[in-house]
Design an enzyme around this catalytic site. Structure first.
Site, short mmCIF file in Angstrom:
data_model
loop_
_atom_site.label_atom_id
_atom_site.label_comp_id
_atom_site.label_asym_id
_atom_site.label_seq_id
_atom_site.Cartn_x
_atom_site.Cartn_y
_atom_site.Cartn_z
CE1 TYR A 39 -3.54 -2.79 1.11
CE2 TYR A 39 -1.70 -3.32 2.60
CZ TYR A 39 -3.15 -3.64 1.93
OH TYR A 39 -3.56 -4.88 2.09
CB CYS A 54 -5.66 5.23 10.09
SG CYS A 54 -6.46 4.41 8.90
#
EC number: 2.1.1.-
Length: 363
Positions: A225, A318
């Site tokens: 990612y 996150c």
């Protein structure tokens, strides 16, 4: 219906929770230890939701430094707390998530903050002319956003948003592709409108510097990612080689541009879905870096990383809940070498969490 209650603890989103008629009652804008009156506007079989009416006994950790109107806006969930209470809430949330979800005790946790607790965002999505009350369609006019960088201003007369940054420029092509450029640790990054870039540059820089400390010159690193190549390019000088994998075409184009522009030779970016890449990959990597979306890593990806058997897994998240859940799948082969939280979004309930896993030496 008006209820009197004492706030006992916080929900995941920073709501205060007390008990009324033996049901948990969720109230926004209150602090643990406060006694309040609240109007119950929603009742279910297992809980109430209520709106603060009056504070009977106030906490010493209440923030009075902000105009009251801002407390009503969505996106400021913790604005009523002073900084000490915000830190305590976020640290407790990380510790509790790992204990409940992964059965792992974090004995000591540091929460790192930047210098800016307000006006830290370099990007924000706004409704022109006004903001909205939290969880409603009612508009409120405010002179400014407390989270937006003070250099980001609105020209109401012409209905244009103008970015004014001395170290940032806007570029365009005949195909109307628009980019911003930014510099971090001596590396220039081009960022397209459809590419991701951290909105709190100061705290992001602290995270990336910390990640770099876990990279060695003899290591081949896999960055999953990888986006526009932020982490890959910032750690390149510390690694033997870095391979970044990203499925978003705009981000890969930005990443390759950034690699060429900064003349970095030991980084290679691959445009492919992470699962497909891991299934086809035959190369061994010493370290795997993951920075997934809020939903965390899919089970297939975890299994493929386990098959790869890297010595280290660096996991930036996150969403602490999904990070803890993913660690539950890794913990039979890896142990936590390092964990630290970062206050990327002060005044909100969001937390950035960095975890480094080291392979267990089984005999």
């Amino acid at each position: 219906m008006i209820a009197e209650l004492e706030i006992i603890f916080y929900s995941q989103k920073g709501e205060g929770v007390g008990f009324y008629l033996n049901k948990p009652t969720y109230v926004k804008g209150v602090i643990k230890g406060e006694k309040i009156k609240a109007f119950i506007y929603l009742e279910s079989a297992s809980f109430f939701k209520a709106r603060l009416v009056e504070i009977l006994i106030e906490s010493k950790n209440r923030n009075h430094d902000v105009p009251k109107l801002h407390y009503l806006i969505g996106g400021y969930e913790l604005l009523h707390m002073n900084n000490t209470e915000q830190i305590n809430f976020k640290k407790e949330r990380v510790i509790n998530d790992f204990k409940k979800i992964a059965n792992y005790e974090i004995s000591s946790l540091e929460l790192v903050q930047g210098k800016k607790l307000l006006h830290y965002r370099n990007k924000i999505t706004l409704h022109y002319g006004s903001l909205y009350l939290a969880n409603s369609n009612h508009k409120i006019k405010l002179a400014k956003s407390l989270l937006t960088d003070i250099n980001l201003k609105a020209n109401k007369k012409e209905a244009e948003w103008i970015i004014r940054k001395l170290d940032t420029q806007i570029e365009g092509t005949k195909q109307t592709k628009i980019y911003t450029t930014d510099k971090m640790n001596g590396i220039t990054f081009r960022v397209g409108l459809n590419s991701f870039y951290q909105v709190n540059k100061e705290v992001a820089n602290l995270i990336y510097n910390q990640i770099s400390e876990f990279i060695n010159l003899n290591e081949n690193v896999l960055d999953l990612y990888s986006g526009i190549g932020t982490i890959s390019l910032l750690i390149a000088a510390k690694a033997k080689s870095v391979t970044g994998v990203e499925r978003n075409l705009d981000s890969i184009e930005d990443a390759n541009f950034n690699k060429e522009f900064n003349k970095i030779k030991n980084v290679n970016f691959i445009h492919q879905d992470v699962i497909k890449y891991l299934k086809q990959n035959k190369t061994y990597f010493d370290t795997v870096i993951v920075d997934p979306a809020r939903r965390g890593l899919e089970e297939d990806i975890i299994e493929l990383i386990l098959k790869l058997k890297p010595q280290k897994i660096i996991y930036l998240s996150c969403n602490v809940g999904t990070q803890a859940s993913n660690f539950n799948k890794f913990k039979h082969e890896y142990q936590i070498e390092f964990i630290k939280s970062y206050d990327m979004f002060p005044q909100t309930y969001h937390i950035e969490s960095l975890m480094v896993l080291k392979k267990l030496n089984k005999q």
